[in-house]
Write a protein that holds these residues in place. Structure first.
Motif, PDB file in Angstrom:
ATOM      1  N   ASP A  88     -10.526  11.669  -8.645  1.00  0.00           N
ATOM      2  CA  ASP A  88     -10.943  10.720  -7.606  1.00  0.00           C
ATOM      3  C   ASP A  88     -10.941   9.281  -8.118  1.00  0.00           C
ATOM      4  OD1 ASP A  88     -11.282  12.662  -5.793  1.00  0.00           O
ATOM      5  OD2 ASP A  88     -13.474  12.587  -5.734  1.00  0.00           O
ATOM      6  N   TYR A  89     -11.469   9.112  -9.331  1.00  0.00           N
ATOM      7  CA  TYR A  89     -11.559   7.756  -9.869  1.00  0.00           C
ATOM      8  C   TYR A  89     -10.165   7.216 -10.181  1.00  0.00           C
ATOM      9  CZ  TYR A  89     -16.459   9.100 -10.713  1.00  0.00           C
ATOM     10  OH  TYR A  89     -17.747   9.535 -10.583  1.00  0.00           O
ATOM     11  N   ASN A 147      -7.517   8.079  -8.675  1.00  0.00           N
ATOM     12  CA  ASN A 147      -6.871   7.801  -7.395  1.00  0.00           C
ATOM     13  C   ASN A 147      -7.260   6.426  -6.867  1.00  0.00           C
ATOM     14  OD1 ASN A 147      -5.502  10.181  -7.374  1.00  0.00           O
ATOM     15  ND2 ASN A 147      -6.873  11.229  -5.951  1.00  0.00           N
ATOM     16  N   VAL A 148      -8.522   6.059  -7.042  1.00  0.00           N
ATOM     17  CA  VAL A 148      -8.949   4.729  -6.617  1.00  0.00           C
ATOM     18  C   VAL A 148      -8.071   3.679  -7.299  1.00  0.00           C
ATOM     19  CG1 VAL A 148     -10.809   3.027  -6.747  1.00  0.00           C
ATOM     20  CG2 VAL A 148     -11.327   5.386  -6.114  1.00  0.00           C
ATOM     21  N   LEU A 163      -0.574   9.904  -2.562  1.00  0.00           N
ATOM     22  CA  LEU A 163      -1.195  10.527  -3.731  1.00  0.00           C
ATOM     23  C   LEU A 163      -0.593  11.900  -4.009  1.00  0.00           C
ATOM     24  CD1 LEU A 163      -4.887   9.482  -3.089  1.00  0.00           C
ATOM     25  CD2 LEU A 163      -3.407   8.683  -4.931  1.00  0.00           C
ATOM     26  N   CYS A 190     -15.573   8.876  -2.852  1.00  0.00           N
ATOM     27  CA  CYS A 190     -14.868   8.432  -4.057  1.00  0.00           C
ATOM     28  C   CYS A 190     -15.247   7.021  -4.479  1.00  0.00           C
ATOM     29  CB  CYS A 190     -13.349   8.464  -3.888  1.00  0.00           C
ATOM     30  SG  CYS A 190     -12.704   9.988  -3.296  1.00  0.00           S
ATOM     31  N   LEU A 191     -16.535   6.737  -4.544  1.00  0.00           N
ATOM     32  CA  LEU A 191     -16.957   5.425  -5.043  1.00  0.00           C
ATOM     33  C   LEU A 191     -17.099   5.523  -6.559  1.00  0.00           C
ATOM     34  CD1 LEU A 191     -19.718   4.666  -2.409  1.00  0.00           C
ATOM     35  CD2 LEU A 191     -17.335   3.952  -2.382  1.00  0.00           C
ATOM     36  N   LEU A 192     -16.872   4.413  -7.236  1.00  0.00           N
ATOM     37  CA  LEU A 192     -17.083   4.412  -8.679  1.00  0.00           C
ATOM     38  C   LEU A 192     -18.582   4.247  -8.938  1.00  0.00           C
ATOM     39  CD1 LEU A 192     -14.049   2.177  -9.670  1.00  0.00           C
ATOM     40  CD2 LEU A 192     -14.205   4.658  -9.583  1.00  0.00           C
ATOM     41  N   TRP A 214     -20.475   3.527 -11.350  1.00  0.00           N
ATOM     42  CA  TRP A 214     -21.059   2.477 -12.207  1.00  0.00           C
ATOM     43  C   TRP A 214     -21.019   1.117 -11.530  1.00  0.00           C
ATOM     44  CZ3 TRP A 214     -17.034   5.666 -13.457  1.00  0.00           C
ATOM     45  CH2 TRP A 214     -15.762   5.124 -13.316  1.00  0.00           C
ATOM     46  N   LEU A 258     -13.646  -4.588  -5.684  1.00  0.00           N
ATOM     47  CA  LEU A 258     -12.546  -4.145  -6.545  1.00  0.00           C
ATOM     48  C   LEU A 258     -11.236  -4.145  -5.755  1.00  0.00           C
ATOM     49  CD1 LEU A 258     -11.941  -2.959  -9.397  1.00  0.00           C
ATOM     50  CD2 LEU A 258     -12.171  -0.701  -8.384  1.00  0.00           C
ATOM     51  N   ARG A 290     -14.810  -0.316   2.555  1.00  0.00           N
ATOM     52  CA  ARG A 290     -13.773  -0.570   1.560  1.00  0.00           C
ATOM     53  C   ARG A 290     -12.382  -0.445   2.181  1.00  0.00           C
ATOM     54  NH1 ARG A 290     -13.667   3.214  -3.634  1.00  0.00           N
ATOM     55  NH2 ARG A 290     -13.374   4.774  -2.025  1.00  0.00           N
TER      56      ARG A 290
END
Ligand code: ATP
Ligand code: MG
Lengths: 261, 293
Positions: free
Chosen positions: A162-163, A165-166, B57, B87-89, B91, B100, B150
């Motif tokens: 997931d990360y 993919n971001v 993807l 699917c957020l980061l 941190w 971002l 986002r």
């Protein structure tokens, strides 16, 4: 029984008391050369109450010796992280890189510092006065870096798709992907590696100092063994243990900071 | 208006130990600019597979996708994506997560402008007061709001949503449907959304695309939803065609998607035929019938 408030203080003291008792008994019975706890304290006192005194090259306060050792460890440890972290990233990111270097890493990893040190001294023989320091740094770095290398690699491999993919969807540049996604995502694992590496670096320093005779806790320990002042050996052992424990605690603290992130 | 997104004979094959698994075969769909299209179908039929190929993807095995006149190759910020999990980061704060992407897309704008964009969308989705919290401090619904903010903040050509409200309770789901549809209207986006929820599809979509069951899934039928916009949930529910459309969709999911029977003409306003009337769906359906006969 209701657990009582000073558990955390009293119970460890009981443990220490038991060890002291065994030590006392041993020195009185089967290990006549072993100084008793009281004698150890009396002989060590000048080194503890004046911890930063400098009476001679190899006659200094215990904390002053510790300080020398810590500086050397810091240098070697920094070197280990500087080499180990990128190496871990490459291993984590590239299957080919892993196939090429993983076997040799697995072979080098279990080699004892006692085996590396002579090689380090040989490598830097041309450095003259600095040979022993460079040899020691080499040994610390090469022994201490493996946990950092391996944990970083595991951390990078464990980054959720997931990360990644971001980063892909946003078309982040390589640098941005590294600093905004890969490093923060792998950081908890990396810190575990950093902590284990620091533990090893501290183990290695003592061996390195003993063999090179550099001033520091390890060098002092070896010298006092040769001078038959056994009380100081025990002083050094306790100091090494306490310092190692404190270092580990500090790293755990930093680690837990990043775990929650 | 011309077609904005063209999905042409899209095919996905996964190599498996037991030979190739053809998940999607000759999937054809055209979406006009500003249209809201929902994709429904049975679990496992390949909806996410189709959508993920549009996001870039997931690799395309056969066929092609054209967005705004250009063939799509790989992922990119020209498509705003919202998945079931946001699917957020973890941190980064909600604001930083949005920034971002904004920094990436509006790199020519100055910092203050970019900040404004991120703050604007976070406020619109209702996070004005919690945009500086980390995802862990936000509820599931709030996280999905960040995901929506986002996606819109990238000013994408189109939106791709895969069951974005699937993990939310029904109240939050309805709230977020409202947030989504309002943003969609305001920004005049083109949207393709996968959902399981027939009512959600009827409330949001201009057209509902029903997929046949896999393997070799394709477009089974396309339903026009002509409720007037802006839509009010109550008005939609009370619309005389609502239950007819709903029944029809459910019937499709319960029966026809399984059996691949030839389509019966039902009495529905503006139900358009599938887009490849000579395509394999019919041939296959006929074959099924012939084999059984
Ligand atoms: N990597 C893969 N390898 C092999 N088969 C896969 C792979 N990914 C998905 N599939 C298969 O493709 C089919 C379609 O999956 P997909 O996720 O697109 O379904 P879906 O319609 O989105 O289902 P759901 O409604 O449950 O989300 C499934 O049968 C699945 O087993
Ligand atoms: Mg799916």
């Amino acid at each position: 029984m209701k657990s009582f408030k000073l558990d955390w203080l009293v119970l460890p003291l009981i443990g220490a008391g038991i060890v002291l008792l065994l030590w006392q008994i041993s020195s009185a019975t089967w290990a006549k050369e072993l100084p008793s706890p009281l004698k150890t304290w009396e002989t060590s006192k000048p080194y503890i109450v004046e911890p930063f005194a400098k009476r001679g090259e190899m006659d200094q306060g215990i904390l002053r010796f510790t300080w020398y050792s810590l500086i050397l460890v810091a240098k070697g440890y920094a070197l280990a992280l500087l080499i180990g972290t990128p190496l871990g990233f490459f291993l984590g990111l590239s299957k080919t890189f892993t196939k090429i270097f993983d076997p040799i890493i697995q072979v080098l990893r279990p080699v004892s510092p006692l085996a590396w040190l002579p090689l380090g001294l040989v490598l830097f023989m041309g450095a003259g006065k600095n040979a022993s320091e460079l040899g020691a740094l080499f040994t610390i770095a090469i022994c201490a870096m493996w946990p950092t290398v391996l944990n970083t690699a595991v951390g990078v491999r464990a980054i959720p798709q997931d990360y990644l993919n971001v980063a892909k969807v946003l078309k982040l540049s390589r640098t941005k992907t590294l600093f905004k996604v890969l490093i923060p995502a792998a950081l908890p694992y990396m810190f575990t590696g950093f902590r284990l590496s620091l533990g090893i670096a501290w183990l290695v320093i003592v061996a390195a100092e003993m063999l090179t005779g550099r001033p520091g806790v390890g060098g002092f320990l070896w010298q006092e063994y040769n001078s038959l002042i056994y009380e100081h050996i025990i002083l050094c052992i306790i100091t090494i243990g306490v310092v190692g424990f404190v270092l580990d605690r500090l790293m755990s603290l930093a680690e837990s900071k990043f775990k929650t992130a | 208006m011309s077609d904005y997104l063209v999905i042409d004979n899209l095919t996905k094959i996964y190599p498996t130990p037991k030979g190739d698994a053809v998940i999607v075969k000759d999937f054809n769909l055209r979406i006009k600019k500003g249209e809201f299209v929902c994709l429904i179908g049975h679990s496992g039929c390949g909806k996410s597979t189709v959508l993920s190929m549009v996001t870039g993807l997931n690799e395309i095995t056969g066929g092609g996708i054209i967005l705004a006149g250009k063939e799509l190759v790989g992922p990119g910020p020209d498509r705003g994506i919202v998945f079931q999990s946001p699917c957020l980061l973890p941190w980064m704060t909600a604001f930083e997560n949005v920034m971002l992407g904004v920094d990436q897309v509006f790199f020519t704008a100055d910092k203050a402008e970019r900040k404004q964009i991120a703050e604007y969308y976070l406020s619109v989705v209702g996070l004005a007061d919690s945009m500086h919290k980390k995802p862990a401090e936000l509820s599931q619904g709030m996280r999905q709001r960040v995901g929506i903010a986002r996606a819109f903040a990238l000013s994408p050509k189109m939106l791709l949503l895969d069951e974005p409200f699937g993990m939310l309770d029904s109240l939050t789901r309805m709230e977020l449907q409202q947030v989504l549809i309002e943003l969609w209207r305001r920004d005049k986006k083109t949207a393709l959304m996968v959902t399981h929820d027939v009512d959600e599809a009827l409330f949001l979509a201009d057209r509902i695309v029903c997929m046949t069951n896999g393997p070799e899934a394709e477009v089974g039928e396309i339903l026009e939803v002509h409720f007037p916009r802006p839509r009010d949930r109550k008005a939609v529910l009370e619309h005389p065609d609502y239950y007819k459309l709903r029944e029809h969709l459910i019937a499709f999911l319960e029966e026809r998607a399984h059996k691949k029977l030839p389509k019966t003409k039902i009495d529905l306003p503006k139900s358009s035929p599938p887009q490849n009337p000579n395509g394999s769906a019919h041939r296959k359906a006929l074959n099924v019938l012939l084999n059984h006969a």
